[in-house]
Scaffold this motif. Structure first.
Motif, mmCIF file in Angstrom:
data_model
loop_
_atom_site.group_PDB
_atom_site.id
_atom_site.type_symbol
_atom_site.label_atom_id
_atom_site.label_comp_id
_atom_site.label_asym_id
_atom_site.label_seq_id
_atom_site.Cartn_x
_atom_site.Cartn_y
_atom_site.Cartn_z
ATOM 1 N N ALA A 35 40.761 91.078 30.201
ATOM 2 C CA ALA A 35 42.100 90.950 30.353
ATOM 3 C C ALA A 35 42.328 89.492 30.991
ATOM 4 O O ALA A 35 41.812 88.950 31.845
ATOM 5 N N SER A 36 43.569 88.959 30.151
ATOM 6 C CA SER A 36 43.914 87.495 30.543
ATOM 7 C C SER A 36 44.726 87.470 31.922
ATOM 8 O O SER A 36 45.690 88.571 31.906
ATOM 9 N N ILE A 37 44.513 86.658 32.641
ATOM 10 C CA ILE A 37 45.097 86.714 34.049
ATOM 11 C C ILE A 37 45.993 85.349 34.013
ATOM 12 O O ILE A 37 47.130 85.221 34.645
ATOM 13 N N VAL A 66 34.648 85.518 35.451
ATOM 14 C CA VAL A 66 35.686 84.784 34.959
ATOM 15 C C VAL A 66 35.364 83.899 33.815
ATOM 16 O O VAL A 66 34.417 83.142 33.898
ATOM 17 N N VAL A 67 36.445 83.726 32.713
ATOM 18 C CA VAL A 67 35.879 83.151 31.627
ATOM 19 C C VAL A 67 37.177 82.206 31.133
ATOM 20 O O VAL A 67 38.226 82.842 31.080
ATOM 21 N N ASN A 68 37.058 81.074 30.549
ATOM 22 C CA ASN A 68 38.086 80.352 29.803
ATOM 23 C C ASN A 68 37.825 80.665 28.249
ATOM 24 O O ASN A 68 36.929 80.234 27.673
ATOM 25 N N THR A 69 38.623 81.189 27.739
ATOM 26 C CA THR A 69 38.615 81.767 26.447
ATOM 27 C C THR A 69 39.603 80.682 25.727
ATOM 28 O O THR A 69 40.591 80.753 25.878
ATOM 29 N N THR A 70 39.129 79.658 24.711
ATOM 30 C CA THR A 70 39.932 78.783 24.194
ATOM 31 C C THR A 70 40.569 79.348 23.045
ATOM 32 O O THR A 70 40.189 80.286 22.224
ATOM 33 N N THR A 71 41.665 78.722 22.621
ATOM 34 C CA THR A 71 42.546 79.199 21.564
ATOM 35 C C THR A 71 43.118 77.681 20.957
ATOM 36 O O THR A 71 43.150 76.754 21.466
ATOM 37 N N GLY A 72 43.964 78.036 19.908
ATOM 38 C CA GLY A 72 44.671 76.781 19.184
ATOM 39 C C GLY A 72 43.690 76.072 18.107
ATOM 40 O O GLY A 72 42.440 76.585 17.929
ATOM 41 N N ALA A 73 44.083 74.871 17.802
ATOM 42 C CA ALA A 73 43.568 74.052 16.825
ATOM 43 C C ALA A 73 42.197 73.511 17.366
ATOM 44 O O ALA A 73 42.090 73.227 18.549
ATOM 45 N N ALA A 74 41.225 73.344 16.700
ATOM 46 C CA ALA A 74 39.962 72.856 16.799
ATOM 47 C C ALA A 74 39.892 71.517 17.603
ATOM 48 O O ALA A 74 39.208 71.436 18.792
ATOM 49 N N ALA A 75 40.860 70.592 17.458
ATOM 50 C CA ALA A 75 40.888 69.375 18.198
ATOM 51 C C ALA A 75 41.324 69.487 19.488
ATOM 52 O O ALA A 75 41.537 68.554 20.062
ATOM 53 N N ILE A 129 42.408 82.117 31.086
ATOM 54 C CA ILE A 129 41.709 82.569 31.880
ATOM 55 C C ILE A 129 41.524 83.986 32.086
ATOM 56 O O ILE A 129 42.385 84.655 32.315
ATOM 57 N N ASP A 130 40.400 84.722 31.720
ATOM 58 C CA ASP A 130 40.270 86.262 31.579
ATOM 59 C C ASP A 130 39.216 86.539 32.386
ATOM 60 O O ASP A 130 38.349 86.067 33.260
ATOM 61 N N LEU A 131 39.410 87.920 33.003
ATOM 62 C CA LEU A 131 38.401 88.669 33.803
ATOM 63 C C LEU A 131 37.587 89.676 32.843
ATOM 64 O O LEU A 131 38.155 90.246 32.050
ATOM 65 N N THR A 132 36.589 89.788 33.000
ATOM 66 C CA THR A 132 35.652 90.858 32.459
ATOM 67 C C THR A 132 35.037 91.564 33.400
ATOM 68 O O THR A 132 34.248 91.089 34.353
ATOM 69 N N THR A 133 35.305 93.008 33.108
ATOM 70 C CA THR A 133 34.380 93.687 34.134
ATOM 71 C C THR A 133 33.387 94.842 33.406
ATOM 72 O O THR A 133 33.510 94.991 32.126
ATOM 73 N N SER A 134 32.558 95.170 34.212
ATOM 74 C CA SER A 134 31.350 95.947 33.424
ATOM 75 C C SER A 134 31.553 97.242 33.348
ATOM 76 O O SER A 134 30.584 98.109 32.868
ATOM 77 N N ALA A 135 32.119 97.912 34.453
ATOM 78 C CA ALA A 135 32.790 99.240 34.440
ATOM 79 C C ALA A 135 33.926 99.305 34.911
ATOM 80 O O ALA A 135 34.712 98.477 35.227
ATOM 81 N N SER A 136 34.362 100.523 34.841
ATOM 82 C CA SER A 136 35.845 101.003 35.378
ATOM 83 C C SER A 136 35.896 101.324 36.754
ATOM 84 O O SER A 136 35.165 102.089 37.398
ATOM 85 N N ASN A 137 36.666 100.417 37.582
ATOM 86 C CA ASN A 137 36.650 100.500 38.989
ATOM 87 C C ASN A 137 38.225 100.816 39.185
ATOM 88 O O ASN A 137 38.805 99.740 39.795
ATOM 89 N N ALA A 138 38.532 101.840 39.184
ATOM 90 C CA ALA A 138 40.015 101.955 39.072
ATOM 91 C C ALA A 138 40.779 101.865 40.445
ATOM 92 O O ALA A 138 42.012 101.666 40.212
#
Length: 160
Positions: A35-37, A66-75, A129-138
Protein backbone atom coordinates in the motif's frame (compact mmCIF):
# COMPACT_ATOMS: atom_id res chain seq x y z
CA UNK A 1 10.18 28.79 9.60
CA UNK A 2 13.38 28.75 7.59
CA UNK A 3 15.42 25.53 7.88
CA UNK A 4 19.00 24.97 6.78
CA UNK A 5 19.84 21.84 4.79
CA UNK A 6 23.17 21.14 3.13
CA UNK A 7 23.99 24.83 2.89
CA UNK A 8 20.58 25.73 1.38
CA UNK A 9 17.46 27.04 3.08
CA UNK A 10 13.81 26.03 2.94
CA UNK A 11 11.18 28.67 3.63
CA UNK A 12 8.09 26.64 4.49
CA UNK A 13 5.77 26.77 7.53
CA UNK A 14 6.30 23.03 8.23
CA UNK A 15 10.11 23.12 7.76
CA UNK A 16 12.30 21.88 10.59
CA UNK A 17 15.82 20.57 10.96
CA UNK A 18 15.07 17.60 8.67
CA UNK A 19 13.09 19.53 6.05
CA UNK A 20 9.34 19.76 5.51
CA UNK A 21 7.21 17.52 7.76
CA UNK A 22 4.35 15.45 6.30
CA UNK A 23 2.46 13.40 8.90
CA UNK A 24 -0.04 10.62 8.25
CA UNK A 25 -2.83 9.63 10.59
CA UNK A 26 -2.50 6.28 12.33
CA UNK A 27 -3.43 3.43 9.99
CA UNK A 28 -3.30 -0.35 9.74
CA UNK A 29 -0.41 -1.89 7.84
CA UNK A 30 -1.22 -3.50 4.47
CA UNK A 31 -2.42 -7.08 4.92
CA UNK A 32 -0.08 -9.46 3.03
CA UNK A 33 0.36 -6.87 0.32
CA UNK A 34 1.52 -3.40 -0.67
CA UNK A 35 0.00 0.00 0.00
CA UNK A 36 1.18 3.53 -0.77
CA UNK A 37 1.66 5.88 2.18
CA UNK A 38 3.23 8.92 0.45
CA UNK A 39 3.35 10.35 -3.08
CA UNK A 40 6.45 12.10 -4.49
CA UNK A 41 5.48 14.60 -7.20
CA UNK A 42 7.18 17.14 -9.45
CA UNK A 43 10.71 15.80 -9.01
CA UNK A 44 13.10 14.07 -6.63
CA UNK A 45 13.16 14.66 -2.86
CA UNK A 46 15.62 13.74 -0.12
CA UNK A 47 13.56 11.95 2.56
CA UNK A 48 13.70 10.81 6.17
CA UNK A 49 10.99 8.40 7.38
CA UNK A 50 9.97 7.46 10.93
CA UNK A 51 7.00 5.56 12.33
CA UNK A 52 5.55 4.54 15.68
CA UNK A 53 3.26 1.64 16.54
CA UNK A 54 0.03 3.01 18.02
CA UNK A 55 -1.41 -0.51 18.32
CA UNK A 56 0.80 -3.53 18.99
CA UNK A 57 1.48 -6.07 16.26
CA UNK A 58 0.12 -9.51 17.03
CA UNK A 59 2.20 -12.69 17.14
CA UNK A 60 1.82 -13.34 13.40
CA UNK A 61 5.30 -13.63 11.87
CA UNK A 62 5.43 -10.54 9.66
CA UNK A 63 8.07 -8.53 7.83
CA UNK A 64 7.75 -4.91 6.67
CA UNK A 65 9.60 -3.34 3.74
CA UNK A 66 9.61 0.27 2.47
CA UNK A 67 9.86 0.80 -1.31
CA UNK A 68 10.00 3.84 -3.64
CA UNK A 69 7.88 2.78 -6.64
CA UNK A 70 8.50 5.16 -9.53
CA UNK A 71 5.91 6.39 -12.01
CA UNK A 72 5.63 8.89 -14.84
CA UNK A 73 7.66 9.48 -17.99
CA UNK A 74 10.99 7.63 -18.18
CA UNK A 75 12.88 10.94 -18.23
CA UNK A 76 11.32 11.90 -14.87
CA UNK A 77 11.90 8.78 -12.85
CA UNK A 78 14.60 6.43 -11.65
CA UNK A 79 14.49 2.76 -10.82
CA UNK A 80 12.06 1.36 -8.26
CA UNK A 81 14.17 1.12 -5.10
CA UNK A 82 13.93 -0.89 -1.90
CA UNK A 83 14.44 1.84 0.70
CA UNK A 84 14.63 -0.91 3.34
CA UNK A 85 14.99 -4.66 3.43
CA UNK A 86 12.14 -6.82 4.75
CA UNK A 87 12.43 -6.40 8.53
CA UNK A 88 10.64 -8.48 11.20
CA UNK A 89 7.94 -6.56 13.09
CA UNK A 90 6.30 -9.56 14.78
CA UNK A 91 4.89 -8.64 18.23
CA UNK A 92 6.13 -5.01 18.07
CA UNK A 93 4.62 -3.26 21.11
CA UNK A 94 2.69 0.01 21.31
CA UNK A 95 5.24 2.82 21.19
CA UNK A 96 7.83 0.83 19.22
CA UNK A 97 9.60 3.08 16.74
CA UNK A 98 10.64 2.50 13.13
CA UNK A 99 13.12 4.44 10.98
CA UNK A 100 14.89 3.92 7.68
CA UNK A 101 18.54 2.88 8.03
CA UNK A 102 21.34 5.18 6.90
CA UNK A 103 21.95 2.86 3.94
CA UNK A 104 19.40 2.45 1.16
CA UNK A 105 18.04 -1.09 1.39
CA UNK A 106 19.21 -1.63 4.98
CA UNK A 107 17.04 -3.15 7.69
CA UNK A 108 14.58 -0.79 9.37
CA UNK A 109 15.73 0.48 12.76
CA UNK A 110 13.07 -0.81 15.13
CA UNK A 111 12.80 -1.22 18.88
CA UNK A 112 10.34 -0.95 21.73
CA UNK A 113 11.94 2.26 22.99
CA UNK A 114 14.30 4.86 21.59
CA UNK A 115 16.04 4.12 18.31
CA UNK A 116 18.67 5.79 16.19
CA UNK A 117 16.93 8.00 13.66
CA UNK A 118 18.08 7.93 10.06
CA UNK A 119 20.71 10.64 9.62
CA UNK A 120 21.41 10.19 5.90
CA UNK A 121 18.50 11.09 3.62
CA UNK A 122 17.39 8.73 0.87
CA UNK A 123 16.76 10.13 -2.59
CA UNK A 124 13.17 9.34 -3.63
CA UNK A 125 12.07 9.59 -7.24
CA UNK A 126 8.66 10.63 -8.61
CA UNK A 127 6.15 7.97 -7.61
CA UNK A 128 5.07 6.52 -4.29
CA UNK A 129 6.57 5.45 -0.98
CA UNK A 130 5.03 2.05 -0.32
CA UNK A 131 4.84 -0.47 2.51
CA UNK A 132 4.94 -4.20 1.75
CA UNK A 133 4.13 -6.84 4.36
CA UNK A 134 4.71 -10.58 4.20
CA UNK A 135 1.64 -11.55 6.25
CA UNK A 136 -1.61 -10.17 7.63
CA UNK A 137 -0.93 -8.59 11.00
CA UNK A 138 -4.39 -7.12 11.50
CA UNK A 139 -3.69 -5.64 14.92
CA UNK A 140 -0.67 -3.51 13.95
CA UNK A 141 -1.27 0.21 13.43
CA UNK A 142 1.48 2.73 12.68
CA UNK A 143 1.65 6.53 12.58
CA UNK A 144 4.21 7.66 9.95
CA UNK A 145 6.02 10.98 9.63
CA UNK A 146 8.12 11.81 6.58
CA UNK A 147 10.48 14.77 6.33
CA UNK A 148 11.66 15.90 2.91
CA UNK A 149 13.82 18.41 1.12
CA UNK A 150 13.01 19.07 -2.57
CA UNK A 151 15.96 18.32 -4.84
CA UNK A 152 14.27 19.41 -8.08
CA UNK A 153 12.35 22.68 -8.48
CA UNK A 154 8.64 22.00 -7.92
CA UNK A 155 9.18 18.68 -6.11
CA UNK A 156 7.05 17.87 -3.07
CA UNK A 157 5.69 14.97 -1.00
CA UNK A 158 2.05 14.45 -0.01
CA UNK A 159 0.08 11.79 1.85
CA UNK A 160 -1.08 9.07 -0.59
Amino acid sequence: MVASFGGGYINHPAAGPFGIRVARPTAALPQTGTASIYRVSGGRCAIYLVGMFTAAADATVTTLQVVNTTTGAAADRGATTNLSSATAITSSPIGASLALANTVGGALNTAGGAIVMQMTPHLANIGTIDLTTSASNAAARVRWVLYYVPIDIGAYVSVA
